[in-house]
Motif scaffolding. Structure first.
Motif, short mmCIF file in Angstrom:
data_model
loop_
_atom_site.label_atom_id
_atom_site.label_comp_id
_atom_site.label_asym_id
_atom_site.label_seq_id
_atom_site.Cartn_x
_atom_site.Cartn_y
_atom_site.Cartn_z
N TYR A 142 45.24 124.70 96.91
CA TYR A 142 46.09 125.81 96.47
C TYR A 142 45.29 126.83 95.65
CZ TYR A 142 50.01 122.65 97.61
OH TYR A 142 50.90 121.82 98.23
N ALA A 143 44.38 126.34 94.80
CA ALA A 143 43.63 127.23 93.92
C ALA A 143 42.59 128.04 94.69
CB ALA A 143 42.95 126.42 92.82
N VAL A 144 41.94 127.42 95.68
CA VAL A 144 40.90 128.13 96.43
C VAL A 144 41.51 129.23 97.29
CG1 VAL A 144 39.16 127.88 98.25
CG2 VAL A 144 39.32 126.18 96.42
N ASP A 145 42.69 128.99 97.86
CA ASP A 145 43.36 130.01 98.67
C ASP A 145 44.81 130.14 98.22
OD1 ASP A 145 44.10 131.86 100.51
OD2 ASP A 145 43.81 130.60 102.28
N PRO A 146 45.05 130.81 97.06
CA PRO A 146 46.42 130.91 96.53
C PRO A 146 47.35 131.72 97.42
CG PRO A 146 44.89 132.33 95.31
CD PRO A 146 44.06 131.48 96.21
N ARG A 147 46.81 132.47 98.37
CA ARG A 147 47.67 133.28 99.24
C ARG A 147 48.54 132.41 100.15
NH1 ARG A 147 43.64 136.75 102.53
NH2 ARG A 147 42.84 134.62 102.80
N THR A 148 48.12 131.16 100.39
CA THR A 148 48.91 130.25 101.24
C THR A 148 49.29 128.99 100.47
OG1 THR A 148 46.89 129.26 102.14
CG2 THR A 148 47.87 131.09 103.37
N ALA A 149 49.44 129.10 99.14
CA ALA A 149 49.84 127.95 98.34
C ALA A 149 51.17 127.40 98.86
CB ALA A 149 49.96 128.33 96.87
#
Length: 479
Positions: free
Chosen positions: A89-96
């Motif tokens: 989630y942190a590395v790609d918050p756009r798709t959390a």
């Protein structure tokens, strides 16, 4: 309490374009598995109570040590899953709220084990005669899937971060036992310290590789180092939680391998027992056990027989699932495992003492490169590889003796309420539904009679038993 992300429409559309999967099911399992943290707190109280009575964990009963190991393992599997999810989630918050498919499979596998560890912890609490080594092999492989090669960037970073999480958990377990070790147990404690030192070197090496996680030329090396480090830290944590494991004359193959310093990344050379001979041969083979020992593709099942320990190379046809039949004849302990091309233990197929006969899935998960038989020289064995499509087809009723694999026909894969399960043996009884993820639906010891649900999408049932068993649908659904 952490609550999983609630993705909006834009997030869902972006995740759909990237081929990611909704993590809602994983978040539900994550919430259910938080009981592991409570169980760990209860076992900390057990340690304190032992200290008040003047005893150490080293002197505790097998049941108490079994509870400590099960609680630590439940917490480790749960915490590692949480770490991977949160990092993705942190590395790609756009798709959390969504995760790559490889992340979904890995977290599902780990979270599915948390409940089982909690069951063993409860059994050890209730039954003073309970010993976890009698119902499952320990230390237990973590079953690490894809790491860096052909995976997404969030997944690579999450798996690398999981090594630090595993290190924290294992070092906490080592510290807990260090402050509770009488002088006479110091030599055994030093074995754990030695393993921890080697694991620390590997973890520090991975930290140095972190800036290069996205460099494809290093992915093969990162795969090996992450799998080895995770495997080693979990072994250390379980040994520290249950130090009686250090008193055994023979440790598990995985623990022996982990205690050796890691060398260069090389493929293991297939080797075989000197007594191994092919039972049949075919010039058009697609499956091979051992160098040059071809098993016929047209006349499967084919077999190879031998005696004593052996490592058999596997050359399995891609896109085709297989089963393996095992016959062990002798009085000695044995352990049969599959490993990846990097030497990582994938699955413990069988572990027992004396005679054994059963059929098990060979490659429903990660594709194995080798099959390892660890036993004494007086044990004779026979290994048979067959296609899964040739396994018995379950149409609603089945019965048998010992371990078996059953195929579920398409018409029964949409999900059905309950099946009736019976077992008349005295040892461990386990039924696993493959959906394609392995989901235990029955796991116990001794006679069993009950009704359980089979998950929708189950294509294969795996039965592990030492006695007679039966699995049946209500008569209105069976043929």
């Amino acid at each position: 309490m952490t609550v999983g992300p609630r993705p909006n429409l834009r997030t869902r559309l972006r995740a759909l374009r990237q081929g990611e999967r909704d993590a809602g099911v994983l978040e539900a399992l994550r919430t259910a598995g938080r009981a592991a943290h409570q169980e760990q707190l209860l076992t900390d109280q057990v340690r304190a109570e032992l200290a008040l009575t003047g005893m150490s964990v080293w002197q505790a009963s097998p049941a108490v040590q079994s509870r400590l190991l099960a609680a630590w393992s439940a917490t480790a599997w749960q915490t590692l899953s949480e770490s991977v999810l949160d990092t993705v989630y942190a590395v790609d918050p756009r798709t959390a709220g969504y995760v790559p498919p490889e992340t979904y499979d890995q977290v599902w596998r780990w979270l599915s084990m948390v409940e089982q560890w909690l069951k063993y912890a409860r059994a050890a609490t209730i039954d003073p005669r309970f010993e976890i080594t009698a119902v499952m092999p320990v230390p237990t492989p973590l079953q690490v899937g894809p790491v860096a090669t052909n995976t997404s960037r969030p997944h690579r970073h999450a798996m690398a971060a999981a090594v630090s999480t595993a290190r924290q958990l294992a070092e906490a377990a080592v510290y807990a036992i260090e402050i509770d070790t009488p002088a006479e147990y110091e030599p055994k404690l030093n074995r754990i310290r030695s393993l921890a030192g080697q694991a620390a070197v590997q973890s520090d090496y991975l930290v140095g590789l972190h800036p290069a996680l996205d460099n494809e030329e290093l992915h093969h090396l990162i795969d090996e180092r992450v799998r080895t480090a995770l495997d080693l830290w979990v072994t250390i944590g379980q040994m520290a939680a249950m130090p009686v494991l250090l008193s055994r004359r023979t440790r598990s193959t995985r623990a022996r391998r982990a205690s050796r310093p890691a060398g260069p990344t090389t493929l293991p050379l297939p080797r075989q027992s000197a007594d191994a001979v092919p039972a049949q041969r075919s010039p058009e083979s697609r499956v091979a056990l051992g160098p040059g020992l071809l098993l016929g593709a047209r006349e499967l099942p084919d077999a190879i027989v031998g005696r004593g320990s052996a490592v058999l190379g596997l050359q399995l046809a891609p896109g085709v699932s297989h089963t393996v039949g095992l016959i062990m004849d002798g009085d000695s302990p044995f352990r049969v495992t599959t490993r990846s091309e990097h030497g990582t233990v994938l699955v413990v197929l069988a572990e027992a003492v004396g005679n054994y006969r059963g059929v098990l899935p060979l490659d429903l998960g990660a594709a194995p490169a080798t099959l390892h038989i660890d036993t004494s020289g007086d044990t004779r064995w026979r290994v048979t590889v067959d296609r899964l499509t040739d396994a018995p087809r379950w149409n609603g009723r089945a019965s048998g003796m010992g371990s078996a694999v059953l195929r579920i026909p398409t018409r029964l894969r949409m999900g059905f309420a309950k099946v009736r399960v019976k077992h008349a043996g005295a040892e461990r009884f386990r039924v696993v539904a493959h959906t394609p993820w392995p989901t235990p639906i029955v796991d116990g010891v001794g006679p069993y009679r009950g009704t359980v649900a089979v998950p929708a999408g189950t294509h294969t049932l795996q039965i592990e038993a030492d006695g007679s068993w039966s699995i049946a649908l209500p008569s209105t659904l069976a043929d």
